[in-house]
Design a protein around this motif. Structure first.
Motif, PDB file in Angstrom:
ATOM      1  N   THR A 520      49.354  39.507  29.366  1.00  0.00           N
ATOM      2  CA  THR A 520      50.114  39.721  30.604  1.00  0.00           C
ATOM      3  C   THR A 520      49.711  41.056  31.196  1.00  0.00           C
ATOM      4  O   THR A 520      49.682  42.074  30.485  1.00  0.00           O
ATOM      5  CB  THR A 520      51.634  39.706  30.332  1.00  0.00           C
ATOM      6  N   GLY A 521      49.401  41.067  32.508  1.00  0.00           N
ATOM      7  CA  GLY A 521      49.024  42.317  33.154  1.00  0.00           C
ATOM      8  C   GLY A 521      48.523  42.086  34.564  1.00  0.00           C
ATOM      9  O   GLY A 521      48.558  40.971  35.095  1.00  0.00           O
ATOM     10  N   LEU A 522      48.071  43.175  35.186  1.00  0.00           N
ATOM     11  CA  LEU A 522      47.568  43.101  36.553  1.00  0.00           C
ATOM     12  C   LEU A 522      46.197  42.442  36.585  1.00  0.00           C
ATOM     13  O   LEU A 522      45.368  42.663  35.708  1.00  0.00           O
ATOM     14  CB  LEU A 522      47.472  44.496  37.153  1.00  0.00           C
ATOM     15  N   LEU A 523      45.972  41.655  37.648  1.00  0.00           N
ATOM     16  CA  LEU A 523      44.666  41.022  37.843  1.00  0.00           C
ATOM     17  C   LEU A 523      44.430  40.872  39.337  1.00  0.00           C
ATOM     18  O   LEU A 523      45.344  41.007  40.151  1.00  0.00           O
ATOM     19  CB  LEU A 523      44.604  39.662  37.132  1.00  0.00           C
ATOM     20  N   MET A 524      43.204  40.612  39.692  1.00  0.00           N
ATOM     21  CA  MET A 524      42.847  40.335  41.083  1.00  0.00           C
ATOM     22  C   MET A 524      42.602  38.835  41.202  1.00  0.00           C
ATOM     23  O   MET A 524      41.787  38.268  40.476  1.00  0.00           O
ATOM     24  CB  MET A 524      41.595  41.106  41.489  1.00  0.00           C
ATOM     25  N   LEU A 525      43.342  38.222  42.119  1.00  0.00           N
ATOM     26  CA  LEU A 525      43.204  36.786  42.358  1.00  0.00           C
ATOM     27  C   LEU A 525      42.610  36.609  43.735  1.00  0.00           C
ATOM     28  O   LEU A 525      43.103  37.188  44.719  1.00  0.00           O
ATOM     29  CB  LEU A 525      44.586  36.114  42.263  1.00  0.00           C
ATOM     30  N   GLY A 526      41.532  35.831  43.843  1.00  0.00           N
ATOM     31  CA  GLY A 526      40.909  35.669  45.145  1.00  0.00           C
ATOM     32  C   GLY A 526      39.809  34.631  45.124  1.00  0.00           C
ATOM     33  O   GLY A 526      39.750  33.771  44.233  1.00  0.00           O
ATOM     34  N   ASP A 541      40.852  43.366  33.585  1.00  0.00           N
ATOM     35  CA  ASP A 541      40.930  43.602  32.145  1.00  0.00           C
ATOM     36  C   ASP A 541      41.932  42.677  31.485  1.00  0.00           C
ATOM     37  O   ASP A 541      41.739  42.254  30.336  1.00  0.00           O
ATOM     38  CB  ASP A 541      41.317  45.062  31.871  1.00  0.00           C
ATOM     39  N   ALA A 542      43.017  42.367  32.190  1.00  0.00           N
ATOM     40  CA  ALA A 542      44.039  41.487  31.615  1.00  0.00           C
ATOM     41  C   ALA A 542      43.460  40.110  31.324  1.00  0.00           C
ATOM     42  O   ALA A 542      43.776  39.486  30.301  1.00  0.00           O
ATOM     43  CB  ALA A 542      45.235  41.365  32.571  1.00  0.00           C
TER      44      ALA A 542
END
Length: 661
Positions: A520-526, A541-542
């Motif tokens: 669980t953590g921050l990610l970039m979705l795109g 990294d997550a």
């Protein structure tokens, strides 16, 4: 003279036989006398027995007679009293008659004066009444001379009574014209003249003109008779009907306007009976139904339910709604045209009643909605196609992915669209897939993978996640909500796998094993790609850590591993069966990450052993990281005595032994 002899007396010449005969006769006479005496005694006794009764009866009769005599005397006394009173009243009456006779002249004079006053008062009240009523009253005598006109009559006529004019002249004097013309009102229709001829008349085609005003009137003429039946007066009662004429004019204009609308309306207008016949239709309806004229339509159609509606029950439904609601709106049906073709119509109608609340007919209008219905069908088909297309697109680009990018449609997606989110990432992979696939054809490989994934996908969807992509025999899923959703999905996936494995328990179809890693953590979705090819993805990294945890499941021989980031994000970690496994170094990072095993979905026996040894296992892990390897080795050995299949304990025991060499 010579004496006669008694024949009854014996004499010397009488014989003994004769004497005996005489003696016998005497004896018989004596016996008879004795019998008569006995009868008399009986009679006397009977008379004596009834004597008392007769005497008592005579006494009562005497008392009654005395009472009647007394009553008669009283009546005579009362009669004498009445006669005395009558005599007195007679005397008084004679005195009264004498007095009345003396005052008769005075009384007659008084009555005449009283009658005169009464007549005068009646005339005054009548005059007041006539002056107060809001209609004009005009009276002429039998010769046609004006006799009376009330205040309202003078106001309407515009002048007072012209006393010196004859009846024939009054129409010109008061400017009475035939309505709508320049002609003085005709003599033969004059209400007063007709009344003097004994005819009552009502007319409303007369108007009075004065001071540039035209006043339409309604006039009622009536003859007045005396006791002998002779006409002595003619009376005309009239009123100003300007308001009524204006209303009639407005009604005519409205009727003309309605008729114009009715005839020229684009919508079909109708009036129908409850029984199903047309009373009235406009040209538009006739044209709509394919008839040359309204008359042709009304002549041809005698039963609307059977001849107009494709579904004859629609007429019954129409009537039922009208009965309950009194009106209907947007009533859509299919109907036949004259040539047999079918069109769609929409009806709006209401019920029309008379003053007794009795239904007269239904009135409304019809609109052809065939084109809109066809467009609706096409729209539904197009919408269905779009829906299917969207569903197909969602199978490649999940709708949740679009929502996270705040996009309404896949059409809105552009290269480089992105958003940063905190999410839970789940990686799952089949253990030993290469070995399993070696003995299968490509077709069988696809069937196998799809059979497996079709069981995993629902477990993810049921826990508010979505699959971002399939990676060969593996998958990556994202959870935008709580970290609990991802952990529950992993547990559900393991249960579904266990159910699936019950169908694979044979040599050519061995049971499957999978590994699941969650972080669980921050990610970039795109989106990534070029002009002609796009793909959705997540980076960060997550994501890398979640993938690393999935690979570690193979090393530790467990099914599910989660990072301490996921552990810390759980709402209630104690709800799950967890145990610390290791600290791992993330590539390119200096900090280590704690890793936990989730063993809720392990087989019951394995799960029970892990629960029993959990405390000892965690103490052994603590000792290992404290560098107390000998003590740690002993604790791991203790765990394995209870749970010989604990692969994590085996792994640590081997590491302890390697470090102690």
């Amino acid at each position: 003279m010579k004496a006669q002899k008694n024949p009854m007396l014996p004499n010397k010449e009488t014989s003994p036989e004769w004497l005996l005969f005489q003696i016998e006769n005497q004896r018989r006479e004596i016996e008879k006398l004795k019998q008569d005496k006995a009868d008399l005694e009986i009679l006397l006794e009977t008379v004596n027995n009834h004597a008392d009764n007769v005497q008592a009866e005579l006494y009562r009769a005497n008392e009654k007679l005395e009472a009647e005599v007394a009553e008669k005397r009283r009546a005579e006394a009362k009669l004498e009293s009445v006669l005395a009173m009558v005599s007195q009243e007679k005397a008084d009456l004679e005195i009264l008659l004498e007095t009345i006779a003396e005052h008769n002249d005075a009384l007659t004079e008084l009555l005449e004066e009283k009658l005169k006053d009464t007549v005068e008062q009646s005339e005054i009240r009548l005059a007041q009444f006539l002056e107060a009523i809001p209609v004009g009253v005009f009276v002429v005598d039998c010769s046609g001379k004006p006799y009376y006109a009330n205040r309202t009559a003078k106001r309407i006529l515009g002048k007072d009574i012209v006393w010196d004019k004859e009846l024939e002249e009054l129409r010109e004097v008061y400017q009475a014209y035939l309505a709508g013309s320049e002609e003085i009102y005709p003599r033969d229709r004059d209400a007063l003249i007709l009344a003097l001829q004994g005819q009552s008349a009502i007319l409303d085609d007369i108007e009075i003109r004065h001071q540039e005003r035209i006043i339409p009137l309604e006039v009622r003429g009536t003859p007045i008779y005396d006791e002998s039946g002779k006409i002595i007066y003619a009376i005309a009662v009239f009123q100003d009907i300007t308001a009524r004429k204006q209303a009639e004019k407005a009604i005519k204009q409205a009727e003309h306007k309605y008729r114009s609308i009715f005839e020229n309306a684009l919508e079909g207008i109708f009036q129908t009976t409850p029984e199903g016949r047309y009373l009235n239709v406009n040209p538009a309806l006739a044209q709509l139904y394919g008839y040359d004229s309204p008359e042709d339509l009304m002549l041809a159609i005698t039963d609307i339910s059977q001849q107009v509606y494709v579904d004859s029950q629609r007429r019954s439904q129409f009537i039922e709604i009208m009965r309950k609601q009194g009106e209907i709106s947007g009533f859509e049906s299919q109907v036949y045209r004259q040539d047999g073709s079918i069109i769609w119509i929409s009806e709006n109608a209401r019920s029309v009643y008379n003053e007794h609340s009795e239904l007269l007919y239904y009135q409304g209008f019809v609109v052809d909605i065939t084109a809109s219905k066809q467009a609706e069908v096409e729209r539904i088909e197009f919408t269905e196609q779009l829906l299917q297309l969207n569903k197909a697109n969602e199978r490649f680009v999940p709708s949740q992915f679009l929502q996270l990018l705040n996009k309404q449609s896949i059409v809105d997606i552009q290269v480089g669209d992105q958003v940063e989110k905190k999410m839970s990432i789940l990686f799952a992979d089949i253990r030993g897939f290469t070995r399993l696939s070696e003995g299968m054809t490509p077709e069988d490989n696809f069937k196998f993978i799809n059979a497996y994934l079709s069981r995993m996908e629902p477990a993810i969807m049921e826990n508010r996640g979505f699959i971002d992509k399939y990676i060969g025999d593996g998958l990556m899923a994202l959870f935008n909500g709580s970290a609990d959703d991802a952990v529950k999905a992993a547990i559900t996936m393991m249960h579904r796998l266990a159910q699936y494995n019950t169908t694979r328990d044979r040599p050519e179809r061995p049971p499957l094993k999978i590994g699941i890693g969650i972080n669980t953590g921050l990610l970039m979705l795109g989106t990534v790609g070029g002009e002609s090819r796009l793909d959705s993805t997540v980076i960060g990294d997550a994501v890398n850590l979640a993938s690393r945890l999935e690979h570690l499941t193979k090393e530790y021989g467990v099914s599910v591993l989660v990072s301490h980031h996921t552990f810390a994000s759980l709402t209630k970690p104690e709800k799950y069966n967890l145990r610390f496994v290791d600290r791992v170094q993330v590539s390119g990072k200096s900090k280590t990450v704690a890793v936990f095993e989730v063993f809720d979905a392990d087989p019951p026996a394995v799960k029970e052993c892990k629960l029993i040894t959990k405390t000892v296992f965690e103490q052994a892990i603590w000792l290992f990281f404290q560098g107390k390897l000998a003590e740690a080795r002993q604790q791991f050995a203790n765990c394995l005595e209870v749970n010989p299949n604990d692969t994590v304990a085996k792994n640590y025991l081997r590491r302890c032994e390697q470090f102690l060499l």
